[in-house]
Design an enzyme around this catalytic site. Structure first.
Site, PDB file in Angstrom:
ATOM      1  N   LYS B  85      21.388 -23.354  -4.059  1.00 23.81           N
ATOM      2  CA  LYS B  85      20.777 -22.066  -3.882  1.00 23.81           C
ATOM      3  C   LYS B  85      19.198 -22.198  -4.237  1.00 23.81           C
ATOM      4  O   LYS B  85      18.886 -22.723  -5.400  1.00 23.81           O
ATOM      5  CB  LYS B  85      21.324 -20.887  -4.476  1.00 23.81           C
ATOM      6  CG  LYS B  85      20.867 -19.392  -4.259  1.00 23.81           C
ATOM      7  CD  LYS B  85      21.468 -18.517  -4.772  1.00 23.81           C
ATOM      8  CE  LYS B  85      21.262 -17.027  -4.785  1.00 23.81           C
ATOM      9  NZ  LYS B  85      22.218 -16.104  -5.240  1.00 23.81           N
ATOM     10  N   SER B 170      24.389 -12.422  -2.161  1.00 22.99           N
ATOM     11  CA  SER B 170      23.014 -13.119  -1.994  1.00 22.99           C
ATOM     12  C   SER B 170      23.043 -14.517  -1.752  1.00 22.99           C
ATOM     13  O   SER B 170      21.957 -15.192  -1.157  1.00 22.99           O
ATOM     14  CB  SER B 170      21.920 -12.879  -3.132  1.00 22.99           C
ATOM     15  OG  SER B 170      22.422 -13.525  -4.264  1.00 22.99           O
ATOM     16  N   SER B 194      27.564 -12.226  -5.609  1.00 23.03           N
ATOM     17  CA  SER B 194      26.595 -12.876  -4.845  1.00 23.03           C
ATOM     18  C   SER B 194      27.177 -14.557  -4.598  1.00 23.03           C
ATOM     19  O   SER B 194      26.809 -15.130  -3.865  1.00 23.03           O
ATOM     20  CB  SER B 194      25.235 -13.157  -5.278  1.00 23.03           C
ATOM     21  OG  SER B 194      24.580 -11.864  -4.961  1.00 23.03           O
TER      22      SER B 194
END
Lengths: 97, 503
Positions: B85, B170, B194
Site C-alpha cells: 500500500k 482504505s 482498512s
C-alpha cells in the site's frame, strides 16, 4: 452547533486554507458529525480513567549513544526550498511583528 | 471451480511456492505474469500508483538464483511477487540525496507529490529479507482515511468482482490487486477496518495483527494509537507466512512489543473441536444487509458442525465505538498531519509569509475527507472541548477494552460480520460522510481495543463477496488464524475468484 466563525477559527488553528464554499460545506458536515458523536455524552464514565493506548508499555528508553542517521543530502533532498545545508523558511521573526 | 484451472497468477503462495521450489516455474515467470495482469487491468481497476518493473524483475532473477541453489527451504516467500500500500515508504534516494530508482511514496495525496523517501519501511525491509519481490505501490484512500478508496487523489480503485463497485478501503488497491491476480499478497494498514473491510468486499483474506505485533516504522501515520499493518492473501495459510515475516520487535517503533513470535503455520491444525467462539449480538447492526447476515450465520453453523461451541455474548459499548473512533482517530490525525508544512518535503505554495504558506499549501494539498478529519480532530482537541470530546472518548475506550477483555476471558475468539454490506456502487456514499463511516461499525471497536482480527471469505451475496470476521485476544493471532483456517477448509470458498481471473 458550530458557527461559520468557529469553522474559520478551527481552520486557522489547523493551518488549513479553506475556500468560502469549503467553509459552508464543512460547517454543515461538522455539525452533523458532532451531533452523531455527541451520543458519547450519555455514556457513564464517572468511574473510568482514560486510555491513551492499549498495550502495557511504559516509557521505552534506549542507551544514549550516537548512531548513524540520514545523511544531510538525503535529509534535504525533498526540501521545496533550501539554501546550502539548510531548509529555507519564510521569515518567522522580524522587527515590528 | 478447480484450482488447477486457474492461471498461475491467481493461485495461492502455497501452490506457486511448491512450483518454485521444484523449479517447475521461475520467480521471473510469476513476476512477469503479475506485471502483465497489472498492465492489462491498469485502466479498469486503477490499483497501482507506481510499478517498479525493472527492479522487480531483477529481484526475481536474484530469487531464482537462490532457488536454484536450494535456498527455498523454510523461506516460503522467496521469489513471491507482492505489493505495498502506498502508505509504506520505500527508499528512493541514495546517501547523496539522488534518486536511486526506488519507488515514490504518495499516501494517495497531492501533498506528497514528488516525494522520494530517503529510507525504507520496516515492512519492506523484512519482506525483502524474506526474499519476496516488490512489484509496486497500491492505490489507497488519502492518508488511509476512507472505506471505499474513493478518497484517493489519484482516482478510485474498481473492484475486480464488479468494476462498477468499490473494493472497500482504505487499502482498496491492495485488496483488489490480490483479488485480481496482480500480486500474490499485498500489505495494507488498518486503523478502523482498512484491511478487514476491503478484504471482505474484495473476497480475500485480510489480517489486522494486534497493536504492537508488527513494526509501524516507515508506515505513514494516521492515528498512531490505532494504526497497524498486515497482509492480504488468498488463503489463511498464505497469511501465516506473511505475518511470520513481519512480526517481531523493532526498536525503531517504540510501541512494538518485545515478546516471542510463535510459529503461525503450526497453529493451523484444522481442529476447532471444543473451542468456545462468541458471537457478540451487538454486531448485527441496523442496516446490515440480509445477504450478509445470512452468509455469516451460515459460517457460524459451519464452525459449529466442526465441533466448536458457538455462544452468544454481549459487548454493550459497541454502539459507542463509532463516536469514540471518530474523536480519537481525527484527533491523532490532526496532530500527525501537522508535519505537512510545505517546508521539509512535498508540496509547497511558495508564499513569502509563513502562515500564508501553511494555509495555501495545506489547503491545496489535502483532499476533502482529510480536511474534514483534521478539522474534526482540531476541534475535539481545542480549548473548551478537549474534556467533552477527547478525554471522554479515551474513557469510553477504557470501557470498550474492558468489555472485550471480560468476554475474551470466557471464549477463545469472537465471530462477527466484517462489514454490514457487500461492495457498493462507486459514488453511492460519497455525499454523506456519516453513511460512509458506518461501513466500519463492526471493525473499528477491534482497533480501539488493539486486538487482532481477520476477515475470511464467507461466500457470496448477490454475486459479491461477504467476509467473516474472527477477533482474538491480544497477541493471540495464532487462534484467530486457526479458526479462520478451519472455516476456510470446511467452507471451501478459497477457490472463488472474480471474473477478471478468467478472461
Amino acid at each position: 452547533m458550530i458557527s461559520r466563525e468557529d469553522v474559520e477559527h478551527v481552520a486557522t488553528l489547523a493551518r488549513l486554507g479553506l475556500t468560502d464554499d469549503e467553509i459552508d460545506r464543512m460547517q454543515g458536515q461538522l455539525n452533523r458529525i458532532l451531533e452523531a458523536i455527541g451520543q458519547l455524552q450519555s455514556v457513564d464514565t464517572s468511574a473510568v480513567g482514560p486510555t491513551a493506548q492499549v498495550i502495557a508499555l511504559e516509557n521505552v528508553m534506549r542507551d544514549d549513544v550516537s548512531r548513524p542517521g540520514l545523511s544531510r543530502e538525503a535529509a534535504l533532498a525533498n526540501a521545496p526550498l533550501r539554501e546550502g545545508a539548510h531548509l529555507r523558511v519564510p521569515v518567522v521573526l522580524e522587527e515590528g511583528r | 471451480m478447480a484450482t488447477q484451472a486457474l492461471p498461475l497468477v491467481d493461485r495461492t503462495i502455497g501452490e506457486v511456492g511448491e512450483l518454485l521450489r521444484s523449479r517447475q516455474v521461475s520467480s521471473r515467470e510469476l513476476t512477469e505474469g503479475c506485471l502483465a495482469r497489472i498492465d492489462r487491468d491498469a485502466e479498469r481497476l486503477n490499483t497501482f500508483l507506481a510499478v517498479g518493473r525493472e527492479r522487480a524483475l531483477a529481484a526475481a532473477d536474484g530469487a531464482d538464483r537462490e532457488l536454484a541453489d536450494g535456498g527455498g527451504a523454510a523461506r516460503p516467500l522467496l521469489g513471491i511477487p507482492y505489493a505495498l500500500k502506498d502508505i509504506f515508504v520505500t527508499r528512493a534516494l541514495d546517501d547523496d540525496g539522488n534518486p536511486d530508482g526506488g519507488l515514490p511514496t504518495t499516501a494517495g495525496s497531492r501533498i506528497l507529490e514528488g516525494y522520494r523517501s530517503p529510507y525504507a519501511s520496516a515492512a519492506e525491509e523484512r519482506l525483502t529479507a524474506a526474499g519476496a519481490v516488490l512489484l509496486g505501490k497500491t492505490n489507497c484512500d488519502e492518508f488511509a482515511m476512507g472505506s471505499s478508496n474513493e478518497n484517493s487523489a489519484f482516482g478510485p480503485v474498481h473492484n475486480p468482482w464488479d468494476e462498477s463497485t468499490v473494493p472497500g478501503g482504505s487499502s482498496g488497491g491492495s485488496s483488489a490487486a490480490v483479488a485480481g491476480g496482480q500480486a500474490f499478497f499485498a500489505l495494507g494498514t488498518d486503523t478502523g477496518g482498512s484491511i478487514r473491510q476491503p478484504a471482505s468486499l474484495s473476497g480475500v483474506i485480510g489480517l489486522k495483527p494486534t497493536y504492537g505485533r508488527v513494526s509501524r516504522y516507515g508506515m505513514i501515520a494516521f492515528a498512531s494509537s490505532l494504526d497497524q499493518c498486515g497482509p492480504f492473501t488468498r488463503s489463511v495459510h498464505d497469511c501465516t507466512h506473511v505475518l511470520q515475516a513481519l512480526a517481531g520487535h523493532d526498536a525503531r517503533d517504540s510501541t512494538s512489543v518485545d515478546i516471542p513470535v510463535p510459529d503461525y503455520a503450526a497453529a493451523l491444525t484444522g481442529d476447532v473441536r471444543g473451542m468456545r467462539l462468541g458471537v457478540p449480538r451487538e454486531y448485527f447492526v441496523a442496516g446490515m444487509e440480509p445477504g450478509v447476515e445470512r452468509a455469516v450465520r451460515e459460517a457460524f453453523a459451519v464452525l459449529e458442525r466442526l465441533g466448536a461451541e458457538i455462544v452468544e455474548v454481549s459487548l454493550p459499548s459497541t454502539d459507542a465505538g463509532l463516536a469514540t473512533y471518530y474523536i480519537i482517530a481525527p484527533a491523532e490525525a490532526s496532530a500527525n498531519l501537522a508535519r505537512y508544512d510545505g517546508v521539509k518535503y512535498g508540496l509547497s505554495a511558495g508564499e513569502d509569509d509563513l502562515l500564508e504558506n501553511y494555509l495555501r499549501t495545506r489547503g491545496a494539498g489535502f483532499g476533502p475527507e482529510v480536511k474534514r478529519r483534521i478539522m474534526l480532530g482540531t476541534y475535539a482537541l481545542s480549548a473548551g472541548y478537549y474534556d467533552a470530546y477527547y478525554v471522554k472518548a479515551q474513557q469510553v475506550r477504557t470501557l470498550i477494552k474492558a468489555e472485550f477483555d471480560r468476554v475474551l476471558a470466557d471464549v477463545d475468539a469472537l465471530l462477527a460480520p466484517t462489514s454490514p454490506s457487500v461492495a457498493f456502487a462507486i459514488g453511492a456514499k460519497t455525499e454523506d460522510p456519516l453513511l460512509m463511516y458506518l461501513n466500519d461499525a463492526c471493525t473499528l471497536p477491534v482497533n480501539i481495543a488493539g486486538l487482532p482480527g481477520i476477515s475470511v471469505p464467507a461466500g457470496l451475496a448477490d454475486g459479491l463477496p461477504v467476509g467473516l470476521q474472527v477477533i482474538g485476544r491480544a497477541f493471540d493471532e495464532a487462534t484467530v488464524l486457526r479458526v479462520a483456517d478451519a472455516y476456510e477448509r470446511a467452507a471451501r470458498f478459497a477457490d472463488l475468484r472474480p471474473p477478471t481471473a478468467h478472461d
